[in-house]
Scaffold this active site. Structure first.
Site, mmCIF file in Angstrom:
data_model
loop_
_atom_site.group_PDB
_atom_site.id
_atom_site.type_symbol
_atom_site.label_atom_id
_atom_site.label_comp_id
_atom_site.label_asym_id
_atom_site.label_seq_id
_atom_site.Cartn_x
_atom_site.Cartn_y
_atom_site.Cartn_z
ATOM 1 N N LYS A 1 0.830 -1.060 -0.075
ATOM 2 C CA LYS A 1 -0.059 0.151 0.084
ATOM 3 C C LYS A 1 0.842 1.269 0.239
ATOM 4 C CE LYS A 1 -4.433 -1.738 1.896
ATOM 5 N NZ LYS A 1 -5.330 -1.628 3.173
ATOM 6 N N LYS B 1 -6.451 -9.413 -6.838
ATOM 7 C CA LYS B 1 -7.893 -9.817 -6.190
ATOM 8 C C LYS B 1 -8.960 -8.609 -6.877
ATOM 9 C CE LYS B 1 -8.191 -7.440 -1.997
ATOM 10 N NZ LYS B 1 -8.660 -7.762 -0.532
ATOM 11 N N LYS C 1 -12.554 -3.016 -4.085
ATOM 12 C CA LYS C 1 -13.218 -1.860 -4.203
ATOM 13 C C LYS C 1 -12.345 -0.682 -4.717
ATOM 14 C CE LYS C 1 -15.522 -2.695 0.165
ATOM 15 N NZ LYS C 1 -14.809 -2.515 0.989
HETATM 16 P P1 ADP Z 1 -11.435 -4.340 -0.410
HETATM 17 O O1 ADP Z 1 -10.062 -5.035 -0.304
HETATM 18 O O2 ADP Z 1 -12.258 -4.749 -1.532
HETATM 19 O O3 ADP Z 1 -11.459 -2.948 -0.208
HETATM 20 P P2 ADP Z 1 -12.227 -4.944 2.355
HETATM 21 O O4 ADP Z 1 -10.819 -4.780 2.561
HETATM 22 O O5 ADP Z 1 -13.090 -4.013 2.677
HETATM 23 O O6 ADP Z 1 -12.416 -5.025 0.731
HETATM 24 O O7 ADP Z 1 -12.567 -6.502 2.644
HETATM 25 C C1 ADP Z 1 -13.577 -6.831 3.227
HETATM 26 C C2 ADP Z 1 -13.782 -8.234 3.572
HETATM 27 O O8 ADP Z 1 -13.945 -9.103 2.315
HETATM 28 C C3 ADP Z 1 -12.377 -8.892 3.741
HETATM 29 O O9 ADP Z 1 -12.861 -10.013 4.865
HETATM 30 C C4 ADP Z 1 -11.880 -9.384 2.943
HETATM 31 O O10 ADP Z 1 -10.816 -10.722 3.093
HETATM 32 C C5 ADP Z 1 -13.052 -10.028 1.805
HETATM 33 N N1 ADP Z 1 -12.489 -9.735 0.629
HETATM 34 C C6 ADP Z 1 -11.931 -8.626 0.047
HETATM 35 N N2 ADP Z 1 -11.785 -8.783 -1.473
HETATM 36 C C7 ADP Z 1 -11.833 -10.087 -1.689
HETATM 37 C C8 ADP Z 1 -11.860 -10.666 -2.707
HETATM 38 N N3 ADP Z 1 -11.437 -10.261 -3.941
HETATM 39 N N4 ADP Z 1 -12.430 -12.229 -2.682
HETATM 40 C C9 ADP Z 1 -12.482 -12.735 -1.530
HETATM 41 N N5 ADP Z 1 -12.669 -11.990 -0.626
HETATM 42 C C10 ADP Z 1 -12.380 -10.746 -0.544
#
Ligand code: ADP
Ligand code: NA
Length: 328
Positions: free
Chosen positions: A114, A195, A198
């Site tokens: 990050k 992955k 968002k």
């Molecule tokens: P992002 O990475 O999209 O900002 P968050 O960090 O808010 O999402 O993640 C919220 C939850 O969703 C966490 O438990 C994370 O492990 C899960 N998560 C995020 N992206 C994925 C993905 N691409 N596949 C499966 N689970 C995910």
């Protein structure tokens, strides 16, 4: 399960996507049924680690609340609240920061990634947010934390901090355990080596939980695959089509083998339509419930207010005891 205390959180950084839904939210819904003390936080303090427009952040908090409720999170069965409404999160965070060394945080892989993506202009908050996560969890003396693979190192940090605190001030915090989500990572539809996230700026890369059927169909149709036309599961050599198989299997509850077997004879173009239809059918009720809830901002705010009151009632005595232990 009556003795388990579960804590998890999601950042209000836009509408949650299909990866959040399959990887986190569906298991959150299950856990609230199985355990008597379950807390889910809308982690607005965490979301400030990346610059946000105030109006967009405010809207996001209500959007995420509505999405969680629409997915089946039930405030009668768990505690749903907004992190910043319980001031003890930040207060305990500070105390735990004073127990955490700089190198311990510098070695976390997510900081390296990050910070690099912020071109070394990352904030102090971006650096220390894993300690705030530790505070989130320990503030409720949580025993179990559902986490994706990407969060395992952060939970390990929380466990270290809990042990460190207990050693210094006397046995107080349970050392929380991970509940690993069995779900494989959902990958970006545009770049299946990374992955779904968002924060991905690429159009068409991410299916939002509230996308229309037309948007879902378009995005999955445009998903990057490869030159082979049959459907196989081989994440290393064929990440694109394998990602569709992962999604298809998670949506239908069938195993990867079953999904691949069912798809014998389909080319990838036809298969994309099959996957899109399955996703559309699954998300249709969530989308309509989301729209209904969004009409009633007052209701969403009331849910968050009640959740915060209940969370505060659990957090306050724990934090009071922490203050006493450290000598305040
Ligand atoms: P992002 O990475 O999209 O900002 P968050 O960090 O808010 O999402 O993640 C919220 C939850 O969703 C966490 O438990 C994370 O492990 C899960 N998560 C995020 N992206 C994925 C993905 N691409 N596949 C499966 N689970 C995910
Ligand atoms: Na419950």
């Amino acid at each position: 399960n009556g003795l388990k205390r579960i804590f998890s959180g999601i950042q209000p950084s836009g509408i949650p996507h299909l990866g959040n839904y399959l990887g986190a939210l569906t298991s959150w819904v299950k856990l609230q049924e199985e355990c008597s003390c379950v807390l889910y936080s809308i982690a607005d303090l965490h979301s400030l680690t990346i610059p946000r427009e105030p109006a967009a952040l405010r809207a996001s908090i209500l959007d995420v609340t509505a999405v969680l409720l629409a997915c089946g999170i039930n405030p009668q069965k768990c505690l749903l609240f907004q992190q910043s409404q319980v001031s003890e999160h930040a207060e305990l965070g500070w105390i735990l920061e004073c127990l955490t060394s700089v190198p311990r945080l510098q070695h976390l892989p997510q900081w390296k990634v990050k910070n690099a993506s912020q071109m070394n202009e990352g904030t102090v908050g971006l650096f220390t947010y894993p300690v705030l996560q530790a505070a989130d969890i320990l503030l409720y003396k949580s025993t179990h934390v559902p986490v994706g693979e990407d969060q395992v190192q952060h939970l390990e940090l929380t466990r270290d901090i809990a042990r460190h605190f207990n050693k210094k001030y006397g046995e107080f915090f349970p050392v929380p355990k991970a509940i690993l989500t069995p779900m494989k990572k959902v990958r970006s539809l545009r770049d299946p080596t990374s992955k779904m996230s968002k924060s991905d700026p690429q159009k068409l890369a991410t299916v939002s939980i509230t996308d229309s059927p037309e948007e879902i169909l378009l995005k999955i149709r445009k998903a990057v695959t490869d030159f082979m036309s049959e459907v196989t599961y081989d994440p290393d050599r064929r990440p694109g089509v394998s990602n569709l198989v992962t999604i298809h299997s998670a949506i239908t509850g069938l195993s990867v083998e079953e999904v691949v077997h069912q798809s014998v004879g389909l080319d990838t173009a036809r298969y994309k339509t099959v996957v899109a239809e399955a996703v559309i059918a699954k998300l249709a009720p969530v989308r309509s419930e989301f729209k209904r809830l969004k009409e009633d901002g007052g209701y969403l705010e009331k849910i968050l207010r009640t959740g915060a009151e209940k969370a505060k009632a659990l957090a306050a005595p724990v934090y009071a005891e922490v203050k006493r232990l450290v000598g305040f």
